[in-house]
Design an enzyme around this catalytic site. Structure first.
Site, PDB file in Angstrom:
ATOM      1  N   ARG A 236       0.878  -1.141  -0.027  1.00  0.00           N
ATOM      2  CA  ARG A 236      -0.085   0.015   0.041  1.00  0.00           C
ATOM      3  C   ARG A 236       0.856   1.117   0.054  1.00  0.00           C
ATOM      4  NH1 ARG A 236      -3.444  -2.739  -1.597  1.00  0.00           N
ATOM      5  NH2 ARG A 236      -5.463  -3.090  -0.935  1.00  0.00           N
ATOM      6  N   GLU A 265      -2.168   7.487  -4.791  1.00  0.00           N
ATOM      7  CA  GLU A 265      -2.685   6.889  -6.345  1.00  0.00           C
ATOM      8  C   GLU A 265      -3.959   7.247  -6.604  1.00  0.00           C
ATOM      9  OE1 GLU A 265      -1.463   2.944  -4.873  1.00  0.00           O
ATOM     10  OE2 GLU A 265      -3.454   2.162  -5.686  1.00  0.00           O
ATOM     11  N   HIS A 297      -0.372  -0.235  -9.866  1.00  0.00           N
ATOM     12  CA  HIS A 297      -1.173  -1.176  -8.832  1.00  0.00           C
ATOM     13  C   HIS A 297      -1.653  -2.333  -9.670  1.00  0.00           C
ATOM     14  CE1 HIS A 297      -3.430  -1.273  -4.921  1.00  0.00           C
ATOM     15  NE2 HIS A 297      -3.267  -2.348  -5.336  1.00  0.00           N
TER      16      HIS A 297
HETATM   17  P1  NAI Z   1      -1.511 -11.101   5.232  1.00  0.00           P
HETATM   18  O1  NAI Z   1      -2.307 -10.715   6.143  1.00  0.00           O
HETATM   19  O2  NAI Z   1      -1.299 -12.508   4.766  1.00  0.00           O
HETATM   20  O3  NAI Z   1       0.157 -10.713   5.656  1.00  0.00           O
HETATM   21  C1  NAI Z   1       0.219  -9.734   6.294  1.00  0.00           C
HETATM   22  C2  NAI Z   1       1.414  -9.895   7.311  1.00  0.00           C
HETATM   23  O4  NAI Z   1       1.996  -8.530   7.875  1.00  0.00           O
HETATM   24  C3  NAI Z   1       1.064 -10.708   8.518  1.00  0.00           C
HETATM   25  O5  NAI Z   1       1.922 -11.615   8.722  1.00  0.00           O
HETATM   26  C4  NAI Z   1       1.105  -9.660   9.801  1.00  0.00           C
HETATM   27  O6  NAI Z   1       1.691 -10.283  10.911  1.00  0.00           O
HETATM   28  C5  NAI Z   1       2.012  -8.484   8.837  1.00  0.00           C
HETATM   29  N1  NAI Z   1       2.436  -7.265   9.773  1.00  0.00           N
HETATM   30  C6  NAI Z   1       1.340  -6.627  10.276  1.00  0.00           C
HETATM   31  N2  NAI Z   1       2.089  -5.323  10.673  1.00  0.00           N
HETATM   32  C7  NAI Z   1       3.321  -5.558  10.426  1.00  0.00           C
HETATM   33  C8  NAI Z   1       4.560  -4.757  11.138  1.00  0.00           C
HETATM   34  N3  NAI Z   1       4.208  -3.613  11.700  1.00  0.00           N
HETATM   35  N4  NAI Z   1       5.731  -5.144  10.435  1.00  0.00           N
HETATM   36  C9  NAI Z   1       5.947  -6.477   9.832  1.00  0.00           C
HETATM   37  N5  NAI Z   1       4.892  -7.139   9.289  1.00  0.00           N
HETATM   38  C10 NAI Z   1       3.606  -6.572  10.076  1.00  0.00           C
HETATM   39  O7  NAI Z   1      -1.606 -10.163   3.995  1.00  0.00           O
HETATM   40  P2  NAI Z   1      -0.987 -10.630   2.402  1.00  0.00           P
HETATM   41  O8  NAI Z   1      -2.018 -11.297   1.831  1.00  0.00           O
HETATM   42  O9  NAI Z   1       0.292 -11.145   2.456  1.00  0.00           O
HETATM   43  O10 NAI Z   1      -0.860  -9.135   1.813  1.00  0.00           O
HETATM   44  C11 NAI Z   1       0.089  -8.172   2.024  1.00  0.00           C
HETATM   45  C12 NAI Z   1      -0.337  -6.765   1.704  1.00  0.00           C
HETATM   46  O11 NAI Z   1      -0.277  -6.769  -0.002  1.00  0.00           O
HETATM   47  C13 NAI Z   1      -2.088  -6.597   1.691  1.00  0.00           C
HETATM   48  O12 NAI Z   1      -2.182  -5.731   2.945  1.00  0.00           O
HETATM   49  C14 NAI Z   1      -2.309  -5.716   0.768  1.00  0.00           C
HETATM   50  O13 NAI Z   1      -2.368  -4.516   1.038  1.00  0.00           O
HETATM   51  C15 NAI Z   1      -1.393  -5.920  -0.483  1.00  0.00           C
HETATM   52  N6  NAI Z   1      -1.675  -6.243  -1.596  1.00  0.00           N
HETATM   53  C16 NAI Z   1      -1.191  -5.495  -2.614  1.00  0.00           C
HETATM   54  C17 NAI Z   1      -1.762  -5.820  -4.121  1.00  0.00           C
HETATM   55  C18 NAI Z   1      -1.397  -5.242  -5.215  1.00  0.00           C
HETATM   56  O14 NAI Z   1      -2.044  -5.561  -6.460  1.00  0.00           O
HETATM   57  N7  NAI Z   1      -0.383  -4.373  -5.365  1.00  0.00           N
HETATM   58  C19 NAI Z   1      -2.585  -7.104  -4.286  1.00  0.00           C
HETATM   59  C20 NAI Z   1      -2.851  -7.860  -3.000  1.00  0.00           C
HETATM   60  C21 NAI Z   1      -2.411  -7.366  -1.697  1.00  0.00           C
END
Ligand code: NAI
Length: 333
Positions: A236, A265, A297
């Site tokens: 993000r 964005e 994105h």
């Molecule tokens: P997820 O929920 O599986 O994993 C997120 C991880 O971040 C969790 O393990 C959590 O404990 C960790 N986390 C939370 N706060 C933290 C901190 N302060 N420091 C380090 N780690 C922390 O989410 P997923 O599916 O892996 O997605 C990650 C991000 O990718 C999403 O939040 C979304 O914003 C973004 N995304 C972007 C896309 C794109 O098209 N560019 C598409 C899909 C997701």
């Protein structure tokens, strides 16, 4: 039959959504404009609305949705920082998302950005088209033997880490909820964020945007990066303080920046602004650096991911219309 009003749609959304529903299973109302307090009244007559990352589903929007009878907001994305969940709860509107449509899509795009930026493929492609076959300025580095820092080892972070391990990189990670067994079996080492920033040649962000993670990479933390490091963000935009990163790029402290998301964005990404004057001065500045690579994105944009997003959205809308529970893990509580 559920009627789903889908906002901020592009031709590829419509194609995959319509393919996911059997004939007569769902009535679609596709809107090209975004969902916000100003547009929410257009949902009248629908049983559910389907929103995306830049729809602004705040109190004003949710109150209007409630007024026109909407009881289900189906996000066709994983992130949900753009929804006032507490308000949705208060109004009795269920909010679902697609938590894991394809971690591979995002992880593979992350790696594509790193390889492109490191080996200057974007610059080489332009040069060769101009019959400029010079290699000056195209020197990259071997990923093998370098250190990659993964911030956030959720679904996407873990797949990204595994791919980088395949390149023979040392992978270090930071997450408040470490996956100890996974790390042990993949040779990944957890460490505090400051240590990760100081030791990584590439830092890749895979964590959600929350009030706590807003501007995680700010003037102070950017200073902790190893000199010349590459910063990658496919999560993000607001995880990074753009002003701080531009300063570090100008001073040469940051070696490269690869982003698929940008702080401001909304209203820019996903649109064709090629005939207009770009009003965002920081984005304009970022576009001038030879060591900055920006995609708009698109990390999620694979056939597999779009198909899965559409499948979950249709299934949840149908379940809601029949009063059945949503697919496991998709309801935001
Ligand atoms: P997820 O929920 O599986 O994993 C997120 C991880 O971040 C969790 O393990 C959590 O404990 C960790 N986390 C939370 N706060 C933290 C901190 N302060 N420091 C380090 N780690 C922390 O989410 P997923 O599916 O892996 O997605 C990650 C991000 O990718 C999403 O939040 C979304 O914003 C973004 N995304 C972007 C896309 C794109 O098209 N560019 C598409 C899909 C997701």
């Amino acid at each position: 039959m559920p009627t789903i009003a889908v906002y901020d749609t592009k031709p590829y959304d419509r194609e995959f959504m319509m393919a996911a529903a059997a004939a007569g299973q769902v009535d679609w109302v596709f809107h090209e404009f975004r969902l916000s307090a100003d547009t929410a009244a257009t949902a009248r007559g629908a049983t559910a609305v389907c929103g995306f990352v830049n729809d602004r589903i705040d109190r004003g929007c949710l109150e209007t949705l409630a007024d026109v009878g909407i009881r289900h907001v189906a996000l066709r994305c994983a992130g949900f920082n753009n929804v006032a969940l507490d308000v949705a709860r208060e109004l009795g509107i269920a909010v679902t998302r697609v938590p894991a449509y394809s971690p591979h899509a995002v992880a593979e795009h992350t790696v594509a950005l790193v390889l492109t930026l490191n080996r200057r493929i974007h610059r080489a492609w332009n040069r060769v088209r101009e019959l400029n076959f010079s290699l000056t300025g195209l020197v990259g580095f071997d990923l093998h033997g370098k250190t990659c820092g993964i911030v956030g080892t959720g679904r996407i972070g873990r797949v990204t880490a595994e791919i980088f391990r395949g390149f023979g990189m040392r992978v270090v990670a930071h997450d408040p909820f470490p996956m100890i067994d996974w790390a042990a079996s993949h040779g990944v080492e957890y460490m505090p964020l400051a240590d990760l920033l100081a030791t990584s040649d590439i830092v890749s962000l895979h964590l959600p945007l929350t009030p706590q993670t807003h501007h995680l990479l700010n003037a102070e933390s950017v200073r902790q990066l190893k000199p010349g490091a590459m910063l990658v963000n496919t999560s993000r935009g607001k995880l990074i303080d753009t002003t701080a990163v531009i300063d570090a790029l100008k001073q040469g402290r940051l070696g490269g920046l690869a982003i698929d998301v940008y702080e401001e964005e909304e209203g820019v990404f996903f649109e064709d602004l090629s005939g207009q004057v770009l009003q965002d001065d920081e984005l304009s500045r970022l576009l001038t650096f030879p060591n900055v690579l920006i995609t708009a994105h698109q990390a999620f944009l694979t056939r597999e991911a779009l198909g899965e997003i559409a499948r979950v959205t249709v299934e949840n809308a149908v379940r809601q219309s029949r009063g059945e529970p949503f697919l496991p893990g998709t309801l935001l509580e």
